[in-house]
Design an enzyme around this catalytic site. Sequence first.
Site, short mmCIF file in Angstrom:
data_model
loop_
_atom_site.label_atom_id
_atom_site.label_comp_id
_atom_site.label_asym_id
_atom_site.label_seq_id
_atom_site.Cartn_x
_atom_site.Cartn_y
_atom_site.Cartn_z
N ASP A 142 0.86 -1.31 -0.11
CA ASP A 142 -0.04 0.12 0.05
C ASP A 142 1.03 1.33 -0.01
OD1 ASP A 142 -3.44 0.30 1.23
OD2 ASP A 142 -1.91 2.00 0.55
N CYS A 162 -13.52 3.41 -10.57
CA CYS A 162 -12.88 4.24 -11.42
C CYS A 162 -13.26 5.94 -10.86
CB CYS A 162 -12.52 4.49 -12.85
SG CYS A 162 -11.79 3.24 -13.32
N LYS A 200 0.36 3.94 5.70
CA LYS A 200 -0.49 2.90 5.89
C LYS A 200 0.19 1.44 6.26
CE LYS A 200 -4.89 4.09 3.68
NZ LYS A 200 -5.79 3.64 2.72
N CYS A 258 -10.41 -17.93 -23.24
CA CYS A 258 -9.79 -16.50 -22.31
C CYS A 258 -8.07 -16.41 -22.83
CB CYS A 258 -9.66 -16.86 -20.78
SG CYS A 258 -8.84 -15.75 -19.86
ZN LIG Z 1 -9.02 -17.02 -17.54
#
Ligand SMILES: [Zn+2]
Length: 387
Positions: A178, A304, A202, A361
Site C-alpha cells: 500500500d 474509477c 498505511k 480466455c
Molecule cells: Zn481466464
Amino acid sequence: MPSPRDLLNAAKAEITEIDPHEVAKNISHYTLLDVREPEEYEQGAVPGAVHIARGNLEFSVEGRLLDKNAPIAVYCAGGVRSAFATKTLQDLGYTDVVSVIGGFNKWKDEGLVWAKPATMSADQRNRYQRHLLLPEVGEKGQIKLFESKVLLLGAGGLGSPAALYLAAAGVGTLGIIDMDVVDASNIQRQVLHNMDRVGMRKVESAKITLMGLNPDLKVNMYDERLGANNILDIIDGYDVIVDGTDNFPTRYLVNDAALLKKIPVVHGSIFRFEGQATVFNPYVGPCYRCMIPEPPPAELAPSCAEAGVLGVLPGIIGSIQAVETIKLLLELGDPLVGRLLSYDSLDQSFRTFKVRRDPSCPACGENAGPIQIAEYDDLCMPHPVQA
Ligand SMILES: [Zn+2]
C-alpha cells in the site's frame, strides 16, 4: 491378578505387529500414530505421524483419525505402549491397525527416516486452543498456518479485516502492499488504522496493529505502487494473494501475474451497499479475465469514479476473503472457485453465481499465448501499455 507381562501378552495375542521396514516401504499406505509422551515426540518422530499421547488416546483419537477403516500403524518408543494402543483402537472399532515392532527406537537405529517435528509452545497452544479443538485444523493445521505466507493487496477497507483475522488466526507471514498514508476519511471502514495514525504510512500503521494481535507475525511491508515492473518479484513465494484493490488495471495485472506464478487470488470488491467475493485458482477455475474479459468504460466503472460505500460492508467481504484464504491454506471445505458470492446489505441476502472458465480466455484459455505482464492506463481502457 494378571501381571503387566500377562496383560501385554494378552494384548499382543489379539493384534498384528509389523516390522518397521515394512511400514517404511509402504509409508504412504499407512497413517502413522505416535502414542509417546509430548517430550518424547518433540525429540524426533516419523514425518507426518499423528501424535496422540497414550493417556489421551481413548478421548482424542476419534476426533483425529476420522476414517475407522484406514490403515494405521501405531508406534511408541519400544513397542509396548503401541501394543496396548493397538488393542484399544481395535476395541474402538478401528479395523486395520498394526503395532510397529521395536517402536521409534528401532526405527531410528535402523536408519529409517525421521525428523524433529515442528511443534507449538505452551503459549501458542493456549492462544490457538479454539483451532486445536477443531479436528479439521488441529495442531497440524495450526503449524501449517504458522508456515503460511499471504500477500494483501491494499491495507484499506477489504485488506483491514482480512489482515486482522489472518494475523489473529496465526498466519506466519503477511505481506502488505500500500503506498498511501492514513487519512481521516479512511477510518469509517479501514479498521487497521485509527485517528491517532492520520498521516502515518498505511503499511506502518497496519504493522503496528497486526503485531499487537500476533507478536510472532512477520510483516513484509511494500510501501510502493504495484506495477508491471515489480509485481512478479513481490508476489513470488506467497501461498495466497488477497486482492482488495479497487481498480480494473491493477486487477488485470494481478490476474496475469498470479496465473504466471500459479498463486490463487482471493478476490473481493465493494460498491455502495453490495459486495462480492470469489477465488481465482490458476488453471483450476476461472480467472479474472474469464469473468470480466474487458473493463467497462471509465464512466461506468464504479471503482474509477468516487462512489460511496457503507462502512461495515468491507468488514463482511474482507472477512469472507480471510475465510477463503484459510480454507485454501488448509485445503478445507469447498472454496469459492468458479462461484461468485454476492452480498446485498439492504436485502440482507447472499447469492451465489456460477462463473465458468472461458476456453477462449486470452490469459488462461487453451490457446492463450504466453502471458505478458503489462499495465493498463488509468482510464481503465483495454489498451495494454508495455512496462
Ligand atoms: Zn481466464
